[in-house]
Scaffold this motif. Sequence first.
Motif, mmCIF file in Angstrom:
data_model
loop_
_atom_site.group_PDB
_atom_site.id
_atom_site.type_symbol
_atom_site.label_atom_id
_atom_site.label_comp_id
_atom_site.label_asym_id
_atom_site.label_seq_id
_atom_site.Cartn_x
_atom_site.Cartn_y
_atom_site.Cartn_z
ATOM 1 N N MET A 1 -37.217 9.067 -18.234
ATOM 2 C CA MET A 1 -36.197 8.535 -17.360
ATOM 3 C C MET A 1 -35.231 7.687 -18.189
ATOM 4 O O MET A 1 -35.644 6.930 -19.060
ATOM 5 C CB MET A 1 -36.859 7.697 -16.280
ATOM 6 N N LYS A 2 -33.964 7.826 -17.902
ATOM 7 C CA LYS A 2 -32.936 7.114 -18.651
ATOM 8 C C LYS A 2 -32.853 5.650 -18.221
ATOM 9 O O LYS A 2 -33.101 5.317 -17.065
ATOM 10 C CB LYS A 2 -31.577 7.765 -18.420
ATOM 11 N N ALA A 3 -32.485 4.789 -19.162
ATOM 12 C CA ALA A 3 -32.364 3.363 -18.869
ATOM 13 C C ALA A 3 -31.259 3.107 -17.849
ATOM 14 O O ALA A 3 -31.387 2.226 -16.996
ATOM 15 C CB ALA A 3 -32.098 2.588 -20.151
ATOM 16 N N ALA A 4 -30.192 3.890 -17.912
ATOM 17 C CA ALA A 4 -29.089 3.711 -16.965
ATOM 18 C C ALA A 4 -29.552 3.993 -15.536
ATOM 19 O O ALA A 4 -29.152 3.296 -14.595
ATOM 20 C CB ALA A 4 -27.929 4.627 -17.328
ATOM 21 N N GLU A 5 -30.412 4.982 -15.364
ATOM 22 C CA GLU A 5 -30.953 5.290 -14.036
ATOM 23 C C GLU A 5 -31.831 4.150 -13.540
ATOM 24 O O GLU A 5 -31.814 3.810 -12.357
ATOM 25 C CB GLU A 5 -31.771 6.584 -14.087
ATOM 26 N N LEU A 14 -38.396 -0.956 -9.062
ATOM 27 C CA LEU A 14 -38.864 -0.934 -10.449
ATOM 28 C C LEU A 14 -40.363 -1.216 -10.524
ATOM 29 O O LEU A 14 -41.082 -0.579 -11.304
ATOM 30 C CB LEU A 14 -38.091 -1.947 -11.292
ATOM 31 N N ASN A 15 -40.841 -2.160 -9.733
ATOM 32 C CA ASN A 15 -42.279 -2.444 -9.714
ATOM 33 C C ASN A 15 -43.070 -1.250 -9.197
ATOM 34 O O ASN A 15 -44.153 -0.946 -9.707
ATOM 35 C CB ASN A 15 -42.572 -3.686 -8.880
ATOM 36 N N LYS A 16 -42.532 -0.565 -8.208
ATOM 37 C CA LYS A 16 -43.195 0.636 -7.684
ATOM 38 C C LYS A 16 -43.233 1.723 -8.758
ATOM 39 O O LYS A 16 -44.260 2.369 -8.968
ATOM 40 C CB LYS A 16 -42.455 1.136 -6.446
ATOM 41 N N LYS A 17 -42.124 1.905 -9.459
ATOM 42 C CA LYS A 17 -42.045 2.896 -10.530
ATOM 43 C C LYS A 17 -43.023 2.553 -11.647
ATOM 44 O O LYS A 17 -43.684 3.434 -12.197
ATOM 45 C CB LYS A 17 -40.606 2.951 -11.066
ATOM 46 N N LEU A 18 -43.140 1.268 -11.965
ATOM 47 C CA LEU A 18 -44.068 0.822 -12.997
ATOM 48 C C LEU A 18 -45.510 1.168 -12.622
ATOM 49 O O LEU A 18 -46.276 1.662 -13.449
ATOM 50 C CB LEU A 18 -43.914 -0.687 -13.225
ATOM 51 N N GLY A 19 -45.857 0.940 -11.373
ATOM 52 C CA GLY A 19 -47.200 1.294 -10.911
ATOM 53 C C GLY A 19 -47.474 2.783 -11.001
ATOM 54 O O GLY A 19 -48.558 3.205 -11.409
ATOM 55 N N GLU A 20 -46.485 3.587 -10.638
ATOM 56 C CA GLU A 20 -46.634 5.042 -10.710
ATOM 57 C C GLU A 20 -46.820 5.500 -12.156
ATOM 58 O O GLU A 20 -47.657 6.358 -12.443
ATOM 59 C CB GLU A 20 -45.405 5.733 -10.111
ATOM 60 N N LEU A 21 -46.045 4.913 -13.061
ATOM 61 C CA LEU A 21 -46.144 5.297 -14.472
ATOM 62 C C LEU A 21 -47.486 4.893 -15.064
ATOM 63 O O LEU A 21 -48.082 5.649 -15.844
ATOM 64 C CB LEU A 21 -44.995 4.675 -15.271
ATOM 65 N N LYS A 22 -47.981 3.715 -14.695
ATOM 66 C CA LYS A 22 -49.285 3.285 -15.206
ATOM 67 C C LYS A 22 -50.399 4.185 -14.691
ATOM 68 O O LYS A 22 -51.349 4.501 -15.424
ATOM 69 C CB LYS A 22 -49.544 1.822 -14.831
ATOM 70 N N GLU A 23 -50.275 4.612 -13.434
ATOM 71 C CA GLU A 23 -51.270 5.533 -12.879
ATOM 72 C C GLU A 23 -51.210 6.877 -13.602
ATOM 73 O O GLU A 23 -52.248 7.468 -13.917
ATOM 74 C CB GLU A 23 -51.021 5.719 -11.384
ATOM 75 N N GLU A 24 -50.002 7.353 -13.874
ATOM 76 C CA GLU A 24 -49.851 8.620 -14.600
ATOM 77 C C GLU A 24 -50.435 8.514 -16.003
ATOM 78 O O GLU A 24 -51.112 9.427 -16.473
ATOM 79 C CB GLU A 24 -48.374 9.009 -14.680
ATOM 80 N N LEU A 25 -50.201 7.381 -16.674
ATOM 81 C CA LEU A 25 -50.754 7.184 -18.012
ATOM 82 C C LEU A 25 -52.281 7.190 -17.975
ATOM 83 O O LEU A 25 -52.928 7.798 -18.834
ATOM 84 C CB LEU A 25 -50.244 5.872 -18.609
ATOM 85 N N PHE A 26 -52.855 6.546 -16.979
ATOM 86 C CA PHE A 26 -54.314 6.548 -16.830
ATOM 87 C C PHE A 26 -54.826 7.975 -16.683
ATOM 88 O O PHE A 26 -55.793 8.373 -17.341
ATOM 89 C CB PHE A 26 -54.726 5.708 -15.618
ATOM 90 N N ILE A 50 -42.692 3.224 -19.486
ATOM 91 C CA ILE A 50 -43.256 1.954 -19.031
ATOM 92 C C ILE A 50 -42.546 0.793 -19.737
ATOM 93 O O ILE A 50 -42.173 -0.203 -19.101
ATOM 94 C CB ILE A 50 -44.778 1.902 -19.280
ATOM 95 N N ALA A 51 -42.325 0.932 -21.030
ATOM 96 C CA ALA A 51 -41.647 -0.121 -21.793
ATOM 97 C C ALA A 51 -40.213 -0.311 -21.290
ATOM 98 O O ALA A 51 -39.735 -1.447 -21.173
ATOM 99 C CB ALA A 51 -41.650 0.223 -23.269
ATOM 100 N N ARG A 52 -39.528 0.777 -20.972
ATOM 101 C CA ARG A 52 -38.163 0.678 -20.448
ATOM 102 C C ARG A 52 -38.136 -0.084 -19.127
ATOM 103 O O ARG A 52 -37.295 -0.955 -18.918
ATOM 104 C CB ARG A 52 -37.572 2.065 -20.242
ATOM 105 N N VAL A 53 -39.064 0.267 -18.242
ATOM 106 C CA VAL A 53 -39.102 -0.392 -16.931
ATOM 107 C C VAL A 53 -39.395 -1.873 -17.103
ATOM 108 O O VAL A 53 -38.750 -2.719 -16.479
ATOM 109 C CB VAL A 53 -40.154 0.282 -16.018
ATOM 110 N N MET A 54 -40.346 -2.209 -17.964
ATOM 111 C CA MET A 54 -40.704 -3.618 -18.173
ATOM 112 C C MET A 54 -39.536 -4.394 -18.785
ATOM 113 O O MET A 54 -39.300 -5.548 -18.434
ATOM 114 C CB MET A 54 -41.949 -3.715 -19.030
ATOM 115 N N THR A 55 -38.798 -3.761 -19.686
ATOM 116 C CA THR A 55 -37.650 -4.414 -20.302
ATOM 117 C C THR A 55 -36.568 -4.697 -19.266
ATOM 118 O O THR A 55 -36.002 -5.793 -19.228
ATOM 119 C CB THR A 55 -37.083 -3.532 -21.432
#
Length: 61
Positions: A1-5, A14-26, A50-55
């Motif tokens: 996913m692009k940073a601009a998006e 963003l928090n919801k997206k972060l949770g989804e990405l962490k679940e996918e990584l698991f 995940i790093a992009r979302v956290m940043t």
Amino acid sequence: MKAAELRELNAVELNKKLGELKEELFNLRFQHAINQLDNPGRIEAVKKDIARVMTILAEKN
């Protein structure tokens, strides 16, 4: 996913997206452990997302 998006999303999204990405990584790590992972490069891509979302979350706060 692009940073601009990601910058267009609000903090809740963003928090919801972060949770989804962490679940996918698991799930990817689990598949890798039992040798069922088709694309091992996807793990690195998810880590970077995940790093992009956290940043971006840190920028908004």
